[in-house]
Design an enzyme around this catalytic site. Structure first.
Site, short mmCIF file in Angstrom:
data_model
loop_
_atom_site.label_atom_id
_atom_site.label_comp_id
_atom_site.label_asym_id
_atom_site.label_seq_id
_atom_site.Cartn_x
_atom_site.Cartn_y
_atom_site.Cartn_z
CB ALA A 209 4.41 -0.55 9.41
CG ASN A 210 2.67 3.87 6.15
OD1 ASN A 210 3.56 4.10 5.34
ND2 ASN A 210 2.47 4.62 7.22
NE ARG A 211 0.85 -2.19 0.64
CZ ARG A 211 1.11 -3.48 0.82
NH1 ARG A 211 2.34 -3.92 0.78
NH2 ARG A 211 0.12 -4.32 1.03
#
Ligand code: C5P
Length: 401
Positions: A209-211
């Site tokens: 995932a990413n932020r």
């Protein structure tokens, strides 16, 4: 609130007798803070829930409750005519029924019948009442007459119950008012915007995932809808859907590509605000990888570049907007991306700067176009950034026609 269309407007706020009446106080305060002249009107029922003094103290004029106020013999016509907008918060089933039937039994219903101003109503009631066919039929009639209805949320209700009928949040109510009062320079356009970071599965439970929080994409969806666009929001996150926006929920880059390429076929404007993963696991393990089986080798492969593909097949007149989250050489990198992906506009942000980009409620960006000046927007809230992005799109469209 910056960039508000509420400033300087006269808004009559009708408060009816539901438990959510106390929440009207917060809405009034926000309207006053945004620069509106707020005239409060309470029904007799509302007075069982909150005191007149509370609203009188917070709003721009004392509360009105009666048609028979001798100082002002016909208050309903004065209030109805002077208002730029009438807001009913909360709207009880009784008020909705009386308004639909045209029954002018108290000051608020008289004002509603005596006005030509737009009317926004925010129903709040128990789920059984909300779902009753009489209420739903009345709301359908009001919607057909052009009344804007801010649907209630699901959640905790009075008496410990839970379900649909909880008054919409102040944010959604204010957004609906902004939408009603704001310019409609995107009327007749179809706009697609993506939001959030994609999640690429490794196995049955784990993801890459990413932020990205999705807040900037949601702000764009909200502003675009308020300016008249028909908006499809393709999102990986579960933030409250802005008023008047169609939501398509996705998780992976592949799902996002399928949803975007479908929606883009009929879109005038496509804004890729999502943080799409650049790589994903080449194979997804069907079960959960066991810790005891040792450290797995996760082989990655590139994801499809959705925006580049849209740029390669762009229809004449279609506007493509990309985002560039950079940590160095912001303008040079974003400019190169603008060219490479055949974009009309790129929104570049230096995500290493404090308060900028992922997770924050604020952002600072540069807007770059193939030709034309670069616009720099210093740190501000994401709604104001969204307004600037939409302004740039409106300018590009004006140049195209
Ligand atoms: O080239 P880069 O990934 O930095 O470009 C960022 C822009 O491209 C963003 O607008 C993002 O939504 C979009 N993008 C995309 N598909 C990808 C990766 C990024 O559409 N696979």
């Amino acid at each position: 609130m910056s960039g508000s269309y509420i400033a300087g407007k006269t808004i009559v706020v009708g408060v009816t007798g539901g438990i959510a009446a106390y929440k009207a106080v917060e809405v009034c305060r926000r309207l006053v803070d945004a620069g509106a002249h707020v005239i409060p009107v309470m029904t007799a029922g509302a007075e069982h829930f909150i005191g007149r003094t509370t609203l009188s103290a917070l709003c721009s004029e004392p509360v009105q409750t009666s048609l028979w106020d001798e100082a002002s013999p016909i208050p309903h016509t004065r209030l109805g005519q002077s208002a730029d907008l009438i807001l009913v918060v909360p709207a009880t089933a009784r008020l909705i029924g009386a308004y639909t039937a045209g029954l002018s039994t108290d000051l608020l219903t008289n004002i509603l019948l005596a006005t030509r101003a737009p009317v926004v109503i925010c129903p709040a009631m128990h789920t059984e009442m909300w779902e009753h066919p009489a209420v739903q039929d009345n709301l359908a009639v009001l919607a057909r007459r052009g009344v804007i209805i801010v649907e209630p949320d699901e959640g905790r209700l009075a008496g410990g119950d839970s379900g649909k009928g909880r008054l919409a949040s102040p944010e959604r109510i204010i957004a609906a008012i902004e939408r009603t009062l704001g310019p409609t320079d995107l009327a007749g356009t179809r706009l697609v915007v993506t939001a959030g970071g994609t999640r690429e599965p490794i196995d049955a439970v784990r993801v890459i995932a990413n932020r990205s929080s999705g807040k900037q994409g949601y702000a764009i969806a909200s502003v675009a809808a308020s300016r008249g666009a028909t908006v499809t929001l393709i999102s990986t996150v579960g933030l409250p859907t802005p008023v008047g926006v169609d939501l398509v929920s996705v998780e992976t880059a592949a799902q996002m590509q399928a949803a975007v390429s479908h929606a883009a076929q009929t879109a005038d404007i496509v804004i890729m605000a999502a943080a799409v993963a650049d790589f994903r696991p080449k194979t997804v393990v069907a079960n959960k990888i066991k810790k005891g089986d040792g450290i797995p080798d996760i082989v990655l492969e590139p994801t499809p570049d959705i925006l580049a593909a849209l740029g390669a097949t762009k229809r004449p007149g279609q506007i493509l907007v990309g985002f560039a989250a950079e940590t160095d050489d912001l303008v040079a990198n974003a400019g190169a991306k603008l060219q490479r992906k055949n974009l009309d506009l790129i929104v570049a942000n230096d995500v290493s700067a404090p308060g900028v980009g992922f997770q924050h409620d604020t952002n600072a960006v540069c807007l770059l176009r193939p030709e034309g000046p670069m616009v720099t927007i210093d740190l501000t809230d994401k709604h104001s950034i969204a307004g600037a992005v939409i302004d740039a799109i409106v300018e590009i469209r004006a140049g195209l026609t």
